[in-house]
Design an enzyme around this catalytic site. Structure first.
Site, PDB file in Angstrom:
ATOM      1  N   PHE A   1       1.240  -1.532  -0.168  1.00  0.00           N
ATOM      2  CA  PHE A   1       0.401   0.496  -0.561  1.00  0.00           C
ATOM      3  C   PHE A   1       0.855   1.382  -0.432  1.00  0.00           C
ATOM      4  O   PHE A   1       1.377   1.185   0.610  1.00  0.00           O
ATOM      5  CB  PHE A   1      -1.010   0.128   1.218  1.00  0.00           C
ATOM      6  CG  PHE A   1      -2.087  -0.808   1.703  1.00  0.00           C
ATOM      7  CD1 PHE A   1      -2.727  -1.043   1.097  1.00  0.00           C
ATOM      8  CD2 PHE A   1      -1.227  -2.096   2.234  1.00  0.00           C
ATOM      9  CE1 PHE A   1      -3.862  -1.773   1.496  1.00  0.00           C
ATOM     10  CE2 PHE A   1      -2.442  -3.315   1.952  1.00  0.00           C
ATOM     11  CZ  PHE A   1      -3.712  -3.004   1.977  1.00  0.00           C
ATOM     12  N   ASP A   2       0.026   2.053  -0.457  1.00  0.00           N
ATOM     13  CA  ASP A   2       0.966   3.314  -1.095  1.00  0.00           C
ATOM     14  C   ASP A   2       0.408   4.261   0.271  1.00  0.00           C
ATOM     15  O   ASP A   2      -0.920   3.298   1.215  1.00  0.00           O
ATOM     16  CB  ASP A   2       0.678   4.273  -1.790  1.00  0.00           C
ATOM     17  CG  ASP A   2       0.792   5.604  -2.002  1.00  0.00           C
ATOM     18  OD1 ASP A   2       1.971   6.474  -1.099  1.00  0.00           O
ATOM     19  OD2 ASP A   2       0.340   6.409  -2.494  1.00  0.00           O
ATOM     20  N   GLY A   3       0.773   5.571   1.314  1.00  0.00           N
ATOM     21  CA  GLY A   3       0.513   5.493   2.899  1.00  0.00           C
ATOM     22  C   GLY A   3      -0.553   7.214   2.433  1.00  0.00           C
ATOM     23  O   GLY A   3      -2.168   6.668   2.706  1.00  0.00           O
TER      24      GLY A   3
ATOM     25  N   ASP B   1      -2.573   5.876  -4.873  1.00  0.00           N
ATOM     26  CA  ASP B   1      -3.013   6.882  -5.323  1.00  0.00           C
ATOM     27  C   ASP B   1      -2.350   8.067  -6.898  1.00  0.00           C
ATOM     28  O   ASP B   1      -3.801   8.154  -6.906  1.00  0.00           O
ATOM     29  CB  ASP B   1      -3.486   8.052  -4.040  1.00  0.00           C
ATOM     30  CG  ASP B   1      -2.111   9.315  -4.081  1.00  0.00           C
ATOM     31  OD1 ASP B   1      -2.433  10.176  -4.139  1.00  0.00           O
ATOM     32  OD2 ASP B   1      -1.759   8.118  -3.904  1.00  0.00           O
TER      33      ASP B   1
ATOM     34  N   PHE C   1      -1.849  -0.456  -4.324  1.00  0.00           N
ATOM     35  CA  PHE C   1      -1.924   0.354  -4.498  1.00  0.00           C
ATOM     36  C   PHE C   1      -1.812   1.368  -4.732  1.00  0.00           C
ATOM     37  O   PHE C   1      -1.161   2.168  -3.497  1.00  0.00           O
ATOM     38  CB  PHE C   1      -3.488  -0.033  -3.396  1.00  0.00           C
ATOM     39  CG  PHE C   1      -3.923  -1.218  -3.813  1.00  0.00           C
ATOM     40  CD1 PHE C   1      -5.032  -1.658  -5.027  1.00  0.00           C
ATOM     41  CD2 PHE C   1      -4.130  -2.597  -2.590  1.00  0.00           C
ATOM     42  CE1 PHE C   1      -5.721  -3.031  -5.011  1.00  0.00           C
ATOM     43  CE2 PHE C   1      -4.687  -3.871  -2.860  1.00  0.00           C
ATOM     44  CZ  PHE C   1      -5.223  -3.268  -4.275  1.00  0.00           C
TER      45      PHE C   1
END
Length: 305
Positions: free
Chosen positions: A161-163, A276, A274
């Protein structure tokens, strides 16, 4: 007594996310849904090739045992019911235990996510992903052309995951884009003891944490998660403290300070990543299955026809 999905990790995904229907999709885009239906019916007995989310789905379903069913995968698709016949036949041929599906023939399918109790929705349709995110469901637009190499860890599900704007809100990202790196660092240092607001994918990390706890001891599958973020010290501390405050953990954390994420993801080899920002997604998709999370300041709402 009615059947219930309560207590399960429910993943909903489009047929194009699960199977490689890119050739068929070209027929749809070049003609209409009738032509697409005709092609799928002609190929009813042709087993569809695995798509970008196939390895993730196969591994998640492997958490189910004769004693406990912990994961449910549901097809949630704009396809028509006729095309759904091929989806289910292909799933059965690939020995995927998928029993449920909703086919809406061109209508937005996201409204069924609440009834399913889904904690993840994967689709190649950006509008459907945005609708699902707006409704509060962790959702990502898959990159069908993503590289796939999930065989290195056949007994372990790996998710990265991105943060900011993914696990966390885009609060800090807004400061960065408005005032630059210095202001961002100062903001995060000043607020180090204040947990970041949750982002759209916190519910998925929570569900994975519950799955991991429920599967402790001898189990057919393991779970490994990673935080892969452009943050660097000292801004890393607020991210770690936020996870601690939530009572959640990740197995690996990469604070890259702007370095290209693709090279690091190539080493971690997740079943899905994932992020954004489309730039990070495009880089990552060269190495690993990737999903774009259209949330936060980096993804302004687009006018729709």
């Amino acid at each position: 007594m009615p059947v219930s999905l309560d207590g399960k990790l429910v993943v909903a995904l489009s047929s194009r996310a699960l199977f490689d229907f890119e050739e068929e999709n070209q027929v749809f885009e070049g003609h209409d849904d009738r032509a697409y239906m005709s092609v799928q019916l002609e190929r009813l007995d042709r087993i569809a090739r695995p798509g970008v989310a196939f390895p993730l789905v196969r591994k998640l379903l492997a958490f189910n045992t004769a004693e406990a069913s912990r994961v449910e995968v549901v097809i949630l698709s704009r396809n028509d019911p006729v095309s759904g016949l091929r989806v289910f036949r292909s799933a059965r041929a690939h020995q995927l235990s998928i029993e449920r599906g909703v086919f809406t023939r061109g209508r937005p399918p996201f409204r069924y996510l609440k009834a399913l109790g889904a904690v993840l929705f994967l689709s190649a349709n950006e509008a459907d992903v945005r609708d699902a995110l707006d409704a509060g469901f962790p959702s990502a637009r898959v990159y069908p052309e993503s590289a796939r190499n999930a065989e290195q860890y056949p007994d372990e599900v790996r998710i990265a995951f991105d943060g900011d704007a993914v696990l966390f809100s885009d609060e800090a990202e807004r400061v960065y884009q408005a005032n630059g790196l210095g202001a961002f660092t100062t903001h995060e240092t000043d607020n180090v003891a204040s947990p970041l607001p949750p982002g759209p994918f916190k519910p998925l990390l929570q569900a994975l944490h519950r799955l991991q706890q429920a599967s402790e001891g001898p189990a057919p599958m393991r779970l490994r998660t990673a935080l892969v973020t452009a943050r660097s010290a000292p801004a890393h501390e607020r991210a770690v403290r936020t996870l601690m405050q939530w009572g959640l953990e990740v197995d690996e954390a990469m604070f890259l300070g702007g370095l290209d994420k693709g090279a690091f993801l190539r080493e971690f080899e997740p079943d899905f990543f994932f992020d954004d920002q489309t730039g990070h997604c495009e880089s990552a998709s060269q190495f690993v299955p990737t999903g774009h999370v259209a949330s936060g300041i980096s993804n302004p709402v687009k006018l729709r026809d």
